[in-house]
Motif scaffolding. Structure first.
Motif, PDB file in Angstrom:
ATOM      1  N   ALA A  25     -13.488  12.658 -11.312  1.00 56.63           N
ATOM      2  CA  ALA A  25     -12.070  12.333 -11.531  1.00 56.63           C
ATOM      3  C   ALA A  25     -11.874  10.886 -11.967  1.00 56.63           C
ATOM      4  CB  ALA A  25     -11.275  12.605 -10.256  1.00 56.63           C
ATOM      5  N   PHE A  94      -7.588  15.746  -1.812  1.00 60.18           N
ATOM      6  CA  PHE A  94      -7.244  17.049  -2.401  1.00 60.18           C
ATOM      7  C   PHE A  94      -7.981  17.140  -3.738  1.00 60.18           C
ATOM      8  CE2 PHE A  94      -4.665  20.194  -4.552  1.00 60.18           C
ATOM      9  CZ  PHE A  94      -4.321  21.073  -3.542  1.00 60.18           C
ATOM     10  N   TYR A  95      -9.056  17.909  -3.780  1.00 66.96           N
ATOM     11  CA  TYR A  95      -9.934  17.905  -4.957  1.00 66.96           C
ATOM     12  C   TYR A  95     -10.412  19.303  -5.315  1.00 66.96           C
ATOM     13  CZ  TYR A  95     -10.120  12.872  -4.584  1.00 66.96           C
ATOM     14  OH  TYR A  95      -9.766  11.556  -4.562  1.00 66.96           O
ATOM     15  N   VAL A  96     -10.289  19.623  -6.615  1.00 65.79           N
ATOM     16  CA  VAL A  96     -10.789  20.886  -7.154  1.00 65.79           C
ATOM     17  C   VAL A  96     -11.895  20.541  -8.151  1.00 65.79           C
ATOM     18  CG1 VAL A  96     -10.166  22.912  -8.537  1.00 65.79           C
ATOM     19  CG2 VAL A  96      -8.522  21.986  -6.869  1.00 65.79           C
ATOM     20  N   TRP A 100     -12.723  24.328 -12.427  1.00 67.66           N
ATOM     21  CA  TRP A 100     -11.702  25.232 -11.896  1.00 67.66           C
ATOM     22  C   TRP A 100     -10.284  24.668 -12.017  1.00 67.66           C
ATOM     23  CZ3 TRP A 100     -12.867  30.136 -10.696  1.00 67.66           C
ATOM     24  CH2 TRP A 100     -14.215  30.437 -10.539  1.00 67.66           C
ATOM     25  N   HIS A 101     -10.123  23.582 -12.728  1.00 70.86           N
ATOM     26  CA  HIS A 101      -8.759  23.054 -12.906  1.00 70.86           C
ATOM     27  C   HIS A 101      -7.928  24.043 -13.728  1.00 70.86           C
ATOM     28  CE1 HIS A 101     -10.052  18.534 -12.358  1.00 70.86           C
ATOM     29  NE2 HIS A 101     -10.293  19.281 -11.303  1.00 70.86           N
ATOM     30  N   GLN A 103      -6.483  26.794 -12.921  1.00 70.87           N
ATOM     31  CA  GLN A 103      -6.688  28.241 -12.690  1.00 70.87           C
ATOM     32  C   GLN A 103      -6.065  28.733 -11.386  1.00 70.87           C
ATOM     33  OE1 GLN A 103     -10.609  29.772 -13.881  1.00 70.87           O
ATOM     34  NE2 GLN A 103     -11.063  27.711 -14.582  1.00 70.87           N
ATOM     35  N   GLY A 128      -0.874   9.577  -1.003  1.00 70.39           N
ATOM     36  CA  GLY A 128      -0.929   8.493  -1.987  1.00 70.39           C
ATOM     37  C   GLY A 128      -1.737   8.975  -3.183  1.00 70.39           C
ATOM     38  N   VAL A 129      -1.208   8.768  -4.388  1.00 64.48           N
ATOM     39  CA  VAL A 129      -1.915   9.203  -5.607  1.00 64.48           C
ATOM     40  C   VAL A 129      -1.921   8.034  -6.591  1.00 64.48           C
ATOM     41  CG1 VAL A 129       0.228  10.348  -6.428  1.00 64.48           C
ATOM     42  CG2 VAL A 129      -1.960  10.904  -7.505  1.00 64.48           C
ATOM     43  N   ASN A 133      -3.060   8.562 -12.335  1.00 68.09           N
ATOM     44  CA  ASN A 133      -3.564   9.939 -12.244  1.00 68.09           C
ATOM     45  C   ASN A 133      -2.436  10.921 -12.588  1.00 68.09           C
ATOM     46  OD1 ASN A 133      -4.843  12.330 -11.633  1.00 68.09           O
ATOM     47  ND2 ASN A 133      -5.555  11.692  -9.605  1.00 68.09           N
ATOM     48  N   ALA A 134      -2.175  11.034 -13.917  1.00 74.46           N
ATOM     49  CA  ALA A 134      -0.992  11.782 -14.372  1.00 74.46           C
ATOM     50  C   ALA A 134      -1.081  13.260 -14.021  1.00 74.46           C
ATOM     51  CB  ALA A 134      -0.837  11.617 -15.882  1.00 74.46           C
ATOM     52  N   ALA A 136      -2.644  14.774 -11.473  1.00 76.80           N
ATOM     53  CA  ALA A 136      -2.374  15.009 -10.046  1.00 76.80           C
ATOM     54  C   ALA A 136      -0.893  14.779  -9.742  1.00 76.80           C
ATOM     55  CB  ALA A 136      -3.251  14.095  -9.187  1.00 76.80           C
ATOM     56  N   ALA A 138       1.606  15.233 -11.715  1.00 72.91           N
ATOM     57  CA  ALA A 138       2.355  16.391 -12.220  1.00 72.91           C
ATOM     58  C   ALA A 138       2.169  17.589 -11.291  1.00 72.91           C
ATOM     59  CB  ALA A 138       1.896  16.735 -13.639  1.00 72.91           C
ATOM     60  N   PHE A 139       0.934  17.767 -10.818  1.00 74.00           N
ATOM     61  CA  PHE A 139       0.680  18.898  -9.907  1.00 74.00           C
ATOM     62  C   PHE A 139       1.482  18.743  -8.618  1.00 74.00           C
ATOM     63  CE2 PHE A 139      -1.480  20.558  -6.199  1.00 74.00           C
ATOM     64  CZ  PHE A 139      -1.418  21.921  -6.486  1.00 74.00           C
ATOM     65  N   TYR A 140       1.479  17.540  -8.041  1.00 74.39           N
ATOM     66  CA  TYR A 140       2.221  17.343  -6.789  1.00 74.39           C
ATOM     67  C   TYR A 140       3.728  17.532  -7.005  1.00 74.39           C
ATOM     68  CZ  TYR A 140      -2.151  15.429  -4.909  1.00 74.39           C
ATOM     69  OH  TYR A 140      -3.448  15.271  -4.494  1.00 74.39           O
ATOM     70  N   LYS A 142       5.155  19.499  -9.142  1.00 76.44           N
ATOM     71  CA  LYS A 142       5.484  20.939  -9.230  1.00 76.44           C
ATOM     72  C   LYS A 142       5.242  21.641  -7.900  1.00 76.44           C
ATOM     73  CE  LYS A 142       1.452  23.203 -11.230  1.00 76.44           C
ATOM     74  NZ  LYS A 142       0.772  23.849 -12.300  1.00 76.44           N
TER      75      LYS A 142
HETATM   76  C1  LIG Z   1      -5.093  17.288  -9.080  1.00 72.98           C
HETATM   77  C2  LIG Z   1      -5.670  18.686  -9.110  1.00 72.98           C
HETATM   78  C3  LIG Z   1      -5.988  19.158  -7.708  1.00 72.98           C
HETATM   79  C4  LIG Z   1      -4.589  19.641  -9.679  1.00 72.98           C
HETATM   80  O1  LIG Z   1      -5.137  20.916  -9.835  1.00 72.98           O
HETATM   81  P1  LIG Z   1      -5.018  21.655 -11.265  1.00 72.98           P
HETATM   82  O2  LIG Z   1      -5.601  23.015 -11.149  1.00 72.98           O
HETATM   83  O3  LIG Z   1      -5.602  20.737 -12.275  1.00 72.98           O
HETATM   84  O4  LIG Z   1      -3.424  21.704 -11.385  1.00 72.98           O
HETATM   85  P2  LIG Z   1      -2.514  22.519 -12.407  1.00 72.98           P
HETATM   86  O5  LIG Z   1      -3.245  22.743 -13.704  1.00 72.98           O
HETATM   87  O6  LIG Z   1      -1.951  23.697 -11.684  1.00 72.98           O
HETATM   88  O7  LIG Z   1      -1.322  21.483 -12.589  1.00 72.98           O
HETATM   89  C5  LIG Z   1      -1.481  20.281 -13.263  1.00 72.98           C
HETATM   90  C6  LIG Z   1      -0.274  20.056 -14.145  1.00 72.98           C
HETATM   91  O8  LIG Z   1      -0.438  18.811 -14.823  1.00 72.98           O
HETATM   92  C7  LIG Z   1      -0.306  19.017 -16.206  1.00 72.98           C
HETATM   93  N1  LIG Z   1      -1.171  18.053 -16.859  1.00 72.98           N
HETATM   94  C8  LIG Z   1      -2.439  18.205 -17.274  1.00 72.98           C
HETATM   95  N2  LIG Z   1      -2.885  17.058 -17.779  1.00 72.98           N
HETATM   96  C9  LIG Z   1      -1.883  16.162 -17.689  1.00 72.98           C
HETATM   97  C10 LIG Z   1      -1.717  14.810 -18.064  1.00 72.98           C
HETATM   98  N3  LIG Z   1      -2.719  14.127 -18.635  1.00 72.98           N
HETATM   99  N4  LIG Z   1      -0.529  14.212 -17.830  1.00 72.98           N
HETATM  100  C11 LIG Z   1       0.481  14.871 -17.235  1.00 72.98           C
HETATM  101  N5  LIG Z   1       0.392  16.179 -16.860  1.00 72.98           N
HETATM  102  C12 LIG Z   1      -0.778  16.797 -17.084  1.00 72.98           C
HETATM  103  C13 LIG Z   1      -0.704  20.446 -16.438  1.00 72.98           C
HETATM  104  O9  LIG Z   1      -0.165  20.948 -17.628  1.00 72.98           O
HETATM  105  C14 LIG Z   1      -0.114  21.119 -15.211  1.00 72.98           C
HETATM  106  O10 LIG Z   1       1.285  21.341 -15.325  1.00 72.98           O
HETATM  107  P3  LIG Z   1       1.880  22.797 -15.764  1.00 72.98           P
HETATM  108  O11 LIG Z   1       1.327  23.810 -14.800  1.00 72.98           O
HETATM  109  O12 LIG Z   1       3.376  22.615 -15.637  1.00 72.98           O
HETATM  110  O13 LIG Z   1       1.411  23.014 -17.150  1.00 72.98           O
HETATM  111  C15 LIG Z   1      -6.948  18.777  -9.987  1.00 72.98           C
HETATM  112  O14 LIG Z   1      -6.629  18.443 -11.328  1.00 72.98           O
HETATM  113  C16 LIG Z   1      -8.040  17.847  -9.486  1.00 72.98           C
HETATM  114  O15 LIG Z   1      -8.790  18.211  -8.579  1.00 72.98           O
HETATM  115  N6  LIG Z   1      -8.146  16.667 -10.132  1.00 72.98           N
HETATM  116  C17 LIG Z   1      -9.209  15.714  -9.814  1.00 72.98           C
HETATM  117  C18 LIG Z   1      -9.057  15.156  -8.415  1.00 72.98           C
HETATM  118  C19 LIG Z   1      -7.733  14.517  -8.154  1.00 72.98           C
HETATM  119  O16 LIG Z   1      -7.186  13.801  -8.976  1.00 72.98           O
HETATM  120  N7  LIG Z   1      -7.236  14.775  -6.948  1.00 72.98           N
HETATM  121  C20 LIG Z   1      -6.000  14.200  -6.480  1.00 72.98           C
HETATM  122  C21 LIG Z   1      -6.279  12.911  -5.793  1.00 72.98           C
HETATM  123  S1  LIG Z   1      -4.779  12.207  -5.148  1.00 72.98           S
END
Ligand SMILES: CC(C)(COP(=O)(O)OP(=O)(O)OC[C@H]1O[C@@H](n2cnc3c(N)ncnc32)[C@H](O)[C@@H]1OP(=O)(O)O)[C@@H](O)C(=O)NCCC(=O)NCCS
Length: 169
Positions: A25, A94-96, A100-101, A103, A128-129, A133-134, A136, A138-140, A142
């Motif tokens: 990451a 919180f790490y995938v 597998w991102h 999915q 804290g993120v 880390n755009a 993550a 975005a994921f948080y 949603k």
């Molecule tokens: C953060 C993490 C757990 C999210 O899991 P994921 O399966 O990737 O999440 P999702 O794909 O469901 O959601 C990510 C969203 O960000 C969006 N996205 C992808 N790349 C992006 C970027 N560069 N900028 C902004 N948004 C982005 C995706 O489109 C998605 O949104 P959508 O479902 O509305 O299209 C995973 O990416 C991960 O493990 N990352 C590395 C470790 C990490 O950063 N952990 C968090 C530490 S705080």
């Protein structure tokens, strides 16, 4: 896919997954010396064994065909001033695995995290993120988290700004 609570026997698997996912990451966007210092400090069989045995930390492991592909840890810890909600608990890690991102693994793991946090009596989940880390962030967002402020995370020797986000449980 199976999600379960980690036990001390998982220490070696967790150490390997935690180290790999952190490196994948953040290696490209950080100084290699800071990365090496952080990896050495944070990840290893003894560190993760200690975490798995700590009653203040809960670890969830996601497995697919017997292989660990994601994990999360929540912990009772220092609360930043900007976290105002009742009964807070920290989503610490919180790490995938990167294969597998995107999915649905992260959503399933987040559901498990929220259940585990509620089971422990928490009503506010905070994290804290890293500000850069755009994905993550975005994921948080949603997943229902809102930005409430910031704190500093010391990465090796580099003080980095983390956005602090919270959601009600
Ligand atoms: C953060 C993490 C757990 C999210 O899991 P994921 O399966 O990737 O999440 P999702 O794909 O469901 O959601 C990510 C969203 O960000 C969006 N996205 C992808 N790349 C992006 C970027 N560069 N900028 C902004 N948004 C982005 C995706 O489109 C998605 O949104 P959508 O479902 O509305 O299209 C995973 O990416 C991960 O493990 N990352 C590395 C470790 C990490 O950063 N952990 C968090 C530490 S705080």
């Amino acid at each position: 896919m199976n999600i379960r609570r980690g036990v001390v026997e998982d220490a070696a698997v967790l150490a390997d997954l935690a180290r790999t996912t952190f490196y994948d990451a953040f290696a490209a966007s950080n100084d290699p010396t800071d990365m090496a210092v952080h990896l050495q400090r944070a990840y290893g069989v003894s560190q993760q064994a200690g975490e798995l045995q700590d009653p203040g930390i809960a670890t969830l492991l996601v497995e697919k065909d017997g292989k660990a592909i994601a994990y999360a840890q929540i912990r009772d810890h220092h609360i930043p001033d900007c976290v105002k909600g009742p009964a807070p608990i920290e989503l610490w890690r919180f790490y995938v695995d990167r294969g597998w991102h995107g999915q649905g693994i992260a959503q399933a793991l987040m559901d498990g995290v929220k259940s585990e946090a509620r089971r422990r009596g928490a009503r506010t989940l905070w994290l804290g993120v890293w500000e850069h880390n755009a994905r993550a962030r975005a994921f948080y967002a949603k997943s229902g988290f809102a930005d409430v402020g910031e704190h500093i995370f010391l990465f090796g020797s580099d003080p980095q700004t983390d956005r602090v986000m919270t959601t009600m449980l």
